[in-house]
Design an enzyme around this catalytic site. Structure first.
Site, short mmCIF file in Angstrom:
data_model
loop_
_atom_site.label_atom_id
_atom_site.label_comp_id
_atom_site.label_asym_id
_atom_site.label_seq_id
_atom_site.Cartn_x
_atom_site.Cartn_y
_atom_site.Cartn_z
N ASP A 33 0.99 -1.11 0.03
CA ASP A 33 -0.05 0.06 -0.02
C ASP A 33 0.71 1.19 -0.26
OD1 ASP A 33 -2.26 1.38 -0.23
OD2 ASP A 33 -2.69 1.49 2.06
N ARG A 90 -0.04 7.75 -2.62
CA ARG A 90 0.66 8.86 -1.62
C ARG A 90 2.06 8.78 -2.06
NH1 ARG A 90 -1.15 6.03 3.51
NH2 ARG A 90 -1.79 4.48 2.12
N TRP A 91 2.74 7.85 -2.35
CA TRP A 91 4.26 8.03 -2.82
C TRP A 91 4.41 8.90 -3.86
CZ3 TRP A 91 6.74 7.14 -7.40
CH2 TRP A 91 8.38 6.93 -7.24
N ARG A 150 -0.66 9.31 -9.82
CA ARG A 150 -0.78 7.95 -9.27
C ARG A 150 -0.31 6.89 -10.11
NH1 ARG A 150 -4.04 7.43 -4.73
NH2 ARG A 150 -4.37 5.62 -5.14
N HIS A 177 2.18 3.60 -9.13
CA HIS A 177 1.83 2.41 -9.35
C HIS A 177 3.13 1.51 -10.07
CE1 HIS A 177 -1.94 2.45 -7.60
NE2 HIS A 177 -2.65 3.05 -8.40
N ASN A 186 -10.69 -3.09 -5.19
CA ASN A 186 -10.11 -1.96 -5.85
C ASN A 186 -10.96 -1.71 -7.51
OD1 ASN A 186 -6.79 -2.95 -4.97
ND2 ASN A 186 -8.24 -1.25 -4.19
N ARG A 194 2.40 -4.75 6.03
CA ARG A 194 1.50 -3.63 5.50
C ARG A 194 2.29 -2.54 5.40
NH1 ARG A 194 -4.63 -2.65 4.53
NH2 ARG A 194 -4.51 -0.58 3.36
N ARG A 219 -4.69 -2.55 9.15
CA ARG A 219 -5.82 -3.28 8.57
C ARG A 219 -5.59 -4.23 7.49
NH1 ARG A 219 -7.82 1.92 7.32
NH2 ARG A 219 -7.44 2.43 4.87
N GLU A 264 1.70 -13.20 12.11
CA GLU A 264 2.17 -11.89 12.95
C GLU A 264 2.06 -10.80 11.99
OE1 GLU A 264 3.53 -11.73 16.00
OE2 GLU A 264 3.26 -13.79 16.30
C1 IPE Z 1 -5.19 -2.89 -0.13
O1 IPE Z 1 -4.88 -1.40 -0.31
C2 IPE Z 1 -5.27 -3.54 -1.58
C3 IPE Z 1 -3.77 -3.73 -2.17
C4 IPE Z 1 -2.71 -3.27 -1.71
C5 IPE Z 1 -3.95 -4.35 -3.55
P1 IPE Z 1 -6.09 -0.69 -0.42
O2 IPE Z 1 -5.64 0.80 -0.46
O3 IPE Z 1 -7.06 -1.00 -1.36
O4 IPE Z 1 -6.90 -0.55 0.89
P2 IPE Z 1 -7.59 0.37 1.89
O5 IPE Z 1 -8.67 0.71 1.04
O6 IPE Z 1 -6.68 1.44 2.24
O7 IPE Z 1 -8.23 -0.42 2.81
C1 IPE Z 2 -1.41 0.02 -3.35
O1 IPE Z 2 -1.39 1.69 -3.27
C2 IPE Z 2 -1.72 -0.32 -4.46
C3 IPE Z 2 -3.08 -0.76 -5.05
C4 IPE Z 2 -4.06 -0.89 -4.21
C5 IPE Z 2 -3.55 -1.43 -6.39
P1 IPE Z 2 -2.75 2.74 -3.47
O2 IPE Z 2 -3.04 2.92 -4.73
O3 IPE Z 2 -3.55 2.16 -2.52
O4 IPE Z 2 -1.97 3.64 -2.68
P2 IPE Z 2 -2.41 4.62 -1.66
O5 IPE Z 2 -3.09 4.00 -0.41
O6 IPE Z 2 -3.79 5.72 -2.43
O7 IPE Z 2 -1.26 5.60 -1.27
MG MG Z 3 -4.26 2.37 -0.37
#
Ligand code: IPE
Ligand code: IPE
Ligand code: MG
Length: 254
Positions: A33, A37-38, A46, A50, A81, A197, A203, A216
């Protein structure tokens, strides 16, 4: 009055040092995750996050081999997603297809076995073919297993397991926890020992909810594209300091 309510940890997790001779988690799951934000922190779209995140899988996979981890499950795309903007979903689909095309030769040459956890429904037929081909081509590799949780949801996995069990006509009395485990997407994989995570949340977001019963959990604020070799060693070091009791009490406390 110090000491009454304050819990003194036996040693601080912050100071945990990786011990290559210590216990190594066999199966590590990663909730990758923080890509968005990165990117935002760098003023990038975004999609750039990715891309950087996808690239990072190679680095962490290579370090996992160094450490001696045998199974790495990476959460690449959840069933939830799909609710993201269409452009982002399309970009993620293209990225997964592109990475299979770009990386498969090298992964195979490095003895990496590829598996998929998730539903095929909803995935384009061409991407389905690419996934099936990658699995078939690498099925005899054994240095490490890279299990890609893609179009994956833990609840969907349990629902799919129940459907398979019912189709086999098992009677209620025959159903045990083992039966459920044996009908998950990849029944031969051991349960994860450690779930990492990145991105700072605490979560599971529907990741391996059945299998994670005694995993863990480790959360780091580091965004996934920045999660490097040292970060992985740190997570394993913290794991090595945990006391896994599985509901029992320690022999010394009997
Ligand atoms: C969890 O990240 C799913 C993946 C990393 C593929 P999300 O960004 O979808 O999770 P939530 O929405 O913060 O719970
Ligand atoms: C996780 O990064 C990748 C996927 C869920 C596919 P996010 O896209 O959820 O990144 P944030 O949480 O918005 O930073
Ligand atoms: Mg995310």
């Amino acid at each position: 009055m110090p000491g009454i309510f304050s819990r003194t940890p036996k040693s601080s997790e912050a100071d945990a040092i990786f011990d290559p001779k210590g216990v190594i988690p066999v199966h590590v799951g990663i909730i990758m995750d923080g890509n968005g934000r990165w990117a935002r922190a760098r003023g990038l779209p975004r999609a750039a996050g990715h891309r950087a995140g996808t690239k990072n899988i190679r680095r962490v996979l290579a370090e996992s081999v160094e450490i001696g981890i045998k199974v790495l499950t990476v959460y690449a795309f959840s069933t939830e997603n799909w609710a993201r903007p269409k452009d982002e979903v399309n970009h993620l689909m293209r990225l997964i297809s592109q990475s299979i095309q770009d990386e498969l030769d090298d992964l195979d040459a490095n003895d990496v076995r590829i598996l998929h956890s998730g539903r095929m429904e909803g995935v384009s037929p061409s991407l389905q073919d690419e996934i099936r081909y990658a699995i078939e081509r690498t099925k005899d590799n054994s240095t490490i297993t890279l299990n890609v949780a893609f179009n994956y949801g833990g609840r969907a996995e349990i629902v799919d397991a129940i459907k398979k069990i019912m189709q086999e006509g098992l009677s209620p009395e025959e159903i045990t926890e083992e039966t459920v485990s044996q009908h998950l997407y990849n029944p031969d994989l051991p349960d994860p020992d450690l779930i990492i995570r990145t991105g700072g949340e605490f979560r599971l977001s529907n990741f391996l909810i059945w299998q994670a019963a005694y995993a863990e959990f480790y959360s780091t604020p580091t965004y996934w594209p920045d999660f490097d070799e040292q970060e992985l060693r740190k997570a394993v070091a913290v794991f090595q300091h945990r006391d896994r009791r599985f509901g029992k009490i320690k022999d010394t406390e009997r």
